[in-house]
Scaffold this motif. Structure first.
Motif, short mmCIF file in Angstrom:
data_model
loop_
_atom_site.label_atom_id
_atom_site.label_comp_id
_atom_site.label_asym_id
_atom_site.label_seq_id
_atom_site.Cartn_x
_atom_site.Cartn_y
_atom_site.Cartn_z
N SER A 20 0.81 -1.22 0.00
CA SER A 20 0.00 0.00 0.00
C SER A 20 0.84 1.26 0.00
O SER A 20 0.72 2.11 -0.90
N PHE A 21 1.72 1.41 1.00
CA PHE A 21 2.53 2.62 1.13
C PHE A 21 3.62 2.38 2.17
O PHE A 21 3.57 1.42 2.94
N TYR A 22 4.62 3.25 2.15
CA TYR A 22 5.63 3.20 3.21
C TYR A 22 4.98 3.58 4.54
O TYR A 22 4.06 4.40 4.59
N VAL A 23 5.49 3.01 5.62
CA VAL A 23 5.08 3.40 6.98
C VAL A 23 6.34 3.73 7.76
O VAL A 23 7.27 2.92 7.82
N GLY A 24 6.37 4.93 8.36
CA GLY A 24 7.60 5.34 9.01
C GLY A 24 7.39 6.11 10.29
O GLY A 24 6.26 6.30 10.76
N ALA A 25 8.51 6.57 10.84
CA ALA A 25 8.50 7.35 12.07
C ALA A 25 9.55 8.45 11.98
O ALA A 25 10.56 8.30 11.29
N ALA A 26 9.29 9.52 12.69
CA ALA A 26 10.28 10.58 12.84
C ALA A 26 11.16 10.25 14.04
O ALA A 26 10.65 9.88 15.11
N VAL A 27 12.46 10.37 13.88
CA VAL A 27 13.39 10.06 14.95
C VAL A 27 14.03 11.34 15.47
O VAL A 27 14.29 12.27 14.71
N ASN A 28 14.29 11.38 16.77
CA ASN A 28 14.84 12.59 17.38
C ASN A 28 16.35 12.48 17.60
O ASN A 28 16.97 11.45 17.31
N ASN A 29 16.93 13.55 18.12
CA ASN A 29 18.38 13.61 18.30
C ASN A 29 18.88 12.50 19.23
O ASN A 29 19.94 11.90 18.98
N PHE A 30 18.16 12.23 20.30
CA PHE A 30 18.55 11.22 21.28
C PHE A 30 18.62 9.85 20.62
O PHE A 30 19.53 9.06 20.89
N SER A 58 21.52 9.63 17.89
CA SER A 58 22.85 9.51 18.49
C SER A 58 23.10 8.12 19.08
O SER A 58 24.19 7.83 19.56
N GLY A 59 22.07 7.26 19.06
CA GLY A 59 22.22 5.90 19.55
C GLY A 59 21.97 5.73 21.03
O GLY A 59 22.18 4.64 21.58
N ARG A 60 21.49 6.79 21.71
CA ARG A 60 21.29 6.71 23.16
C ARG A 60 19.94 6.10 23.55
O ARG A 60 19.68 5.90 24.74
N ASP A 61 19.10 5.81 22.58
CA ASP A 61 17.82 5.15 22.86
C ASP A 61 17.74 3.90 22.00
O ASP A 61 17.06 3.86 20.97
N ALA A 62 18.45 2.88 22.45
CA ALA A 62 18.56 1.65 21.67
C ALA A 62 17.21 0.96 21.49
O ALA A 62 16.94 0.36 20.44
N GLN A 63 16.34 1.05 22.49
CA GLN A 63 15.03 0.39 22.38
C GLN A 63 14.19 1.03 21.27
O GLN A 63 13.51 0.33 20.52
N ALA A 64 14.26 2.34 21.18
CA ALA A 64 13.50 3.02 20.13
C ALA A 64 14.04 2.65 18.75
O ALA A 64 13.27 2.40 17.81
N LEU A 65 15.36 2.60 18.61
CA LEU A 65 15.95 2.25 17.32
C LEU A 65 15.59 0.82 16.93
O LEU A 65 15.33 0.54 15.75
N SER A 96 12.04 9.91 9.04
CA SER A 96 12.17 11.35 8.89
C SER A 96 12.91 11.89 10.11
O SER A 96 12.80 11.32 11.19
N PRO A 97 13.64 12.99 9.96
CA PRO A 97 14.33 13.56 11.12
C PRO A 97 13.47 14.64 11.77
O PRO A 97 12.96 15.53 11.09
N GLU A 98 13.32 14.58 13.08
CA GLU A 98 12.55 15.63 13.75
C GLU A 98 13.25 16.98 13.61
O GLU A 98 12.63 17.98 13.28
N ASN A 99 14.57 17.02 13.88
CA ASN A 99 15.24 18.32 13.95
C ASN A 99 16.61 18.40 13.29
O ASN A 99 17.05 19.49 12.95
#
Length: 374
Positions: free
Chosen positions: A34-44, A47-54, A65-68
């Motif tokens: 159907s389409f791509y499904v994605g998320a915006a990722v933040n600086n934290f 930088s690899g400091r939120d391994a669970q989110a990655l 997408s990049p938040e900032n």
């Protein structure tokens, strides 16, 4: 042969005992037709400091997408200074995981340093000087990621909240209405193969929709290819209606462009702005009556959130021939911008994954809509 029979017997036994679990589908797999499904990722996260989110992003999404990190202020804070470390990490993460990488954003009236518009005396620069600065910025940033970032939000939020006219910004007052045209031309020159987008919020509103249609038609008349219009999906539980969103999907598709939902989240909290937009400058003082679920989301509201996401994705599936990408603005509730907008320090619940990185009921409801794909 005996070994094969033994293996089959063991497998059947494991199944009968419930030891074999069927792998749960992911968002990217469920909607791959159907389409791509994605998320915006933040600086934290970048930088690899939120391994669970990655890990969650890798598992569930096929575009980021990049938040900032690619907004003008963070990446180009001074005239001759660029900060590419986090942006490089962002792009590398996307490449390593075979994702469609989006750049956000090249020309915006927010998060752009004052020096961009001023000379050394603090007075407005000329049209020619501002165009030169715009071109150099776009050429440097887009050029650095040529062939790596596949799509760019070239111009962001250029239409006013009321009336559908161009938003009064320094870009407009110094350069004129063709600032958007110039931005798209510079971006195309820097990377001729990259997809180019116009991105804005509240595009379900008839006036902003018509203003956006006018802008895109003007660009097309100049020979500029706009691949997609990004509809920022900063919505509430009831506003806008599904019919309002659908009207804009259909209207934009008639321009020969795709529609991307670029910043999807659902604000379940009382909103002092009455949900009239997503202008980051529109903030309010702390007031507890707008932060009512600090101890958890009531089941009745959770059900409303679940139904809201189900209705939205049913709409997206209905128009999947017109939609290229759905991107959530954040990964989990814990890192959503809505915790701090329009009031700082709130406890918000706008996404499909909770603060413990676990899927919410809305996640299952969204997956069920994928079954409608033929």
């Amino acid at each position: 042969m005996k070994n094969n029979k033994l293996w089959i017997a063991l497998a059947l036994t494991a199944c009968s005992l419930g030891l074999v679990q069927k792998s749960e589908p992911t968002l990217k797999d469920a909607f791959k037709k159907s389409f791509y499904v994605g998320a915006a990722v933040n600086n934290f996260q970048v930088s690899g400091r939120d391994a669970q989110a990655l890990a969650l992003v890798k598992k569930q999404f096929n575009t980021i997408s990049p938040e900032n990190v690619l907004k003008w202020g963070p990446v180009h804070p001074k005239l001759e200074e660029y900060n590419f470390k986090l942006a490089d990490d962002y792009v590398a993460f996307g490449q390593q995981n075979n994702m469609f990488i989006v750049g956000h954003t090249l020309v915006w009236h927010q998060q752009t340093p004052d020096w961009v518009f001023e000379d050394e005396a603090g007075k407005p620069v000329s049209r020619e000087e501002l165009l030169q600065r715009m071109e150099k910025h776009i050429n440097t940033v887009v050029g650095r990621y040529k062939g790596k970032i596949q799509g760019w939000d070239v111009v962001n939020e250029a239409i006013a909240d009321q009336g559908g006219q161009m938003r009064p910004t320094k870009w407009l007052s110094i350069i004129g209405e063709d600032f958007a045209q110039k931005a798209f031309e510079f971006a195309h020159k820097a990377d001729p193969k990259a997809e180019l987008y116009y991105n804005d919020y509240s595009l379900y509103r008839p006036d902003k929709r018509e203003g956006t249609i006018k802008l895109v038609k003007n660009l097309q008349a100049k020979g500029i290819k706009v691949k997609a219009i990004g509809m920022q999906g900063h919505y509430g539980l009831t506003v806008p209606t599904i019919e309002q969103i659908e009207a804009s999907i259909v209207a934009f598709s008639k321009l020969g462009v795709e529609v991307n939902f670029t910043e999807l989240d659902i604000d379940v909290l009382p909103n002092p702005s009455r949900r009239q937009g997503a202008d980051i400058a529109e903030t309010f003082e702390s007031d507890q009556k707008f932060n009512v679920y600090t101890n958890g989301l009531p089941d009745s509201v959770q059900q409303k959130l679940t139904q809201r996401y189900a209705d939205l994705f049913a709409l997206f599936q209905k128009h999947r021939d017109k939609i290229g990408r759905i991107t959530f603005w954040g990964v989990t509730d814990a890192n959503s911008w809505l915790n701090n907008w329009p009031i700082r320090g709130r406890t918000s619940y706008p996404l499909l994954f909770d603060r413990q990185y676990q899927p919410k009921p809305a996640y299952q409801a969204v997956l069920k809509t994928a079954a409608t794909a033929k």
